[in-house]
Design an enzyme around this catalytic site. Structure first.
Site, PDB file in Angstrom:
ATOM      1  N   LYS A  66       0.830  -1.213   0.000  1.00 18.37           N
ATOM      2  CA  LYS A  66       0.000   0.000   0.000  1.00 18.37           C
ATOM      3  C   LYS A  66       0.860   1.257   0.000  1.00 18.37           C
ATOM      4  O   LYS A  66       0.503   2.252  -0.618  1.00 18.37           O
ATOM      5  CB  LYS A  66      -0.976  -0.008   1.189  1.00 18.37           C
ATOM      6  CG  LYS A  66      -2.087  -1.047   1.032  1.00 18.37           C
ATOM      7  CD  LYS A  66      -3.253  -0.815   1.983  1.00 18.37           C
ATOM      8  CE  LYS A  66      -4.410  -1.750   1.646  1.00 18.37           C
ATOM      9  NZ  LYS A  66      -5.557  -1.621   2.527  1.00 18.37           N
ATOM     10  N   LYS A  71      -5.569  -9.053  -6.161  1.00 18.97           N
ATOM     11  CA  LYS A  71      -6.747  -9.412  -5.356  1.00 18.97           C
ATOM     12  C   LYS A  71      -7.871  -8.384  -5.522  1.00 18.97           C
ATOM     13  O   LYS A  71      -7.602  -7.216  -5.781  1.00 18.97           O
ATOM     14  CB  LYS A  71      -6.358  -9.582  -3.881  1.00 18.97           C
ATOM     15  CG  LYS A  71      -6.486  -8.366  -3.006  1.00 18.97           C
ATOM     16  CD  LYS A  71      -6.311  -8.748  -1.538  1.00 18.97           C
ATOM     17  CE  LYS A  71      -6.568  -7.546  -0.639  1.00 18.97           C
ATOM     18  NZ  LYS A  71      -7.976  -7.241  -0.426  1.00 18.97           N
ATOM     19  N   LYS A  96     -11.857  -3.612  -1.850  1.00 21.44           N
ATOM     20  CA  LYS A  96     -12.883  -2.562  -1.875  1.00 21.44           C
ATOM     21  C   LYS A  96     -12.289  -1.195  -2.140  1.00 21.44           C
ATOM     22  O   LYS A  96     -12.991  -0.274  -2.550  1.00 21.44           O
ATOM     23  CB  LYS A  96     -13.741  -2.595  -0.615  1.00 21.44           C
ATOM     24  CG  LYS A  96     -13.040  -2.268   0.676  1.00 21.44           C
ATOM     25  CD  LYS A  96     -14.056  -2.238   1.818  1.00 21.44           C
ATOM     26  CE  LYS A  96     -13.602  -3.050   2.994  1.00 21.44           C
ATOM     27  NZ  LYS A  96     -12.318  -2.650   3.566  1.00 21.44           N
TER      28      LYS A  96
END
Ligand code: ATP
Ligand code: MG
Length: 337
Positions: free
Chosen positions: A115, A202, A205
């Protein structure tokens, strides 16, 4: 008897609209395990502050995740459901855990590396929020506060549960405590549902591309079309293989929603073509969404009426664990007020 049951804890971050991957990887197991375990399930709204988020968006996400948990089958007679930010102990426990870790071990976490890489700029560290590095310590705190035995999560969270075990062990050794060493509970089918536009990534959301994910609140017809457009390969032969992530992903979604094994799905479709597989998957996804969305509508307006009971019970359990650690660390605040 609740006292004899093992404990389960898990949460979902209110960073965005819940996806089918969140359901298959986590919620489905929470629902299945709530009979067997003393279950604590929460909306990780403190975790949602890790990356910048608009207050209005966060408010809406919190509310719809609470209602979606119920719509997916979380039963308030069996599970203690609560907002993380309603239980004050999480913030303080996070600090106690944080001071028992090193920057080295936190910066080695795969999720932090992935991230932070995405938001790194020429100014380097200045664009990376501290919360991204500290995210796992809050998760360790979430787990230790309930002295949980088992954590139903997707495979991406396995490393954070391992960190929790290490820290629990560290605290036990240093302060002579008895925190349990939790185990992740990872589903056999659907531990990692993949993006519909890039099946090597993956489904998440927080993915900016809405076509990559099926959202639990997607219009069922829109979801149907997203499945028909899912990226596959061009071989047009259906079998499970690492080299066929798109097809394997569709078979996985089908298996999880039909409660059958991946091998059974493979057998069902091995003489079919991609178009036929996609229609079959799109149909089960559509039916599933229609079913949960009907229930969701009923729960949505009741969230603020329903939330306090769980928060109260969770606070009682959490405060006990927090006090235990505080005392062990030399912060004995008993009868000071
Ligand atoms: P974000 O992009 O904000 O991290 P997310 O979709 O990864 O969102 P989380 O709130 O981080 O969702 O995780 C909630 C639960 O869903 C966790 O148990 C996580 O392991 C599981 N999960 C997330 N993505 C997947 C996936 N692609 N397949 C299976 N399980 C998943
Ligand atoms: Mg995630």
């Amino acid at each position: 008897m609740e006292q004899n049951k093992k404990r389960l804890i898990s949460g979902i971050t209110s960073t965005g609209k819940l996806t089918l991957a969140n359901y298959i990887g986590a919620i489905k197991n929470m629902v299945q395990l709530q009979d067997k375990y003393e279950s604590y399930i929460f909306i990780a709204d403190l975790h949602a502050l890790t990356l910048p988020i608009e207050p209005k968006v966060l408010e809406e996400n919190r509310k719809n995740i609470f209602a979606l948990y119920l719509a997916c089958g979380i039963d308030l007679n069996k599970t203690t459901l609560f907002f993380q930010s309603d239980v004050m102990a999480h913030g303080l426990m996070n600090w106690l855990v944080l001071t028992s870790t090193t920057i080295g071990e936190l910066s080695r976490m795969t999720q932090f590396k992935d991230k932070s890489q995405k938001i790194k700029s020429p100014n380097g560290m200045d664009t990376i929020p501290s919360g991204l590095l500290m995210y796992p310590t809050l998760m360790v705190a979430d787990i230790l506060l309930y002295n949980a035995d088992i954590i139903p999560v997707g495979i991406d969270q396995k490393q954070h549960v391992e960190l929790t075990r290490n820290i629990a062990q560290r605290l036990n050794n240093k302060y002579k405590l008895d925190f349990k060493l939790p185990e992740p509970f990872i589903p056999k089918v659907g531990a990692k549902i993949m993006s519909l536009v890039d099946p090597t990534k993956k489904m998440s959301k927080s993915d900016q591309n809405e076509k990559a994910s099926i959202y639990l609140l997607d219009d069922p017809e829109v979801a149907y079309k997203k499945i028909l457009k899912a990226v596959t390969d061009s071989e047009n032969k259906i079998y499970i293989s690492e080299d066929k992530p798109g097809i394997t992903n569709l078979l996985t979604i089908y298996s999880a929603l039909k409660n059958i094994s991946l091998e059974e799905s493979e057998k069902l479709f091995n003489d079919k073509n991609y178009g036929e597989l996609k229609i079959a998957v799109a149909e089960v996804v559509k039916e599933f969404l229609i079913d949960i969305q009907n229930k969701y509508k009923i729960y949505y307006d009741q969230v603020f009426k329903l939330k306090d009971k769980g928060a109260k019970k969770a606070s009682e359990v959490a405060n006990k664990q927090l006090t235990k650690l505080m005392k062990g660390m030399g912060l004995n605040n008993e009868s000071k007020f």
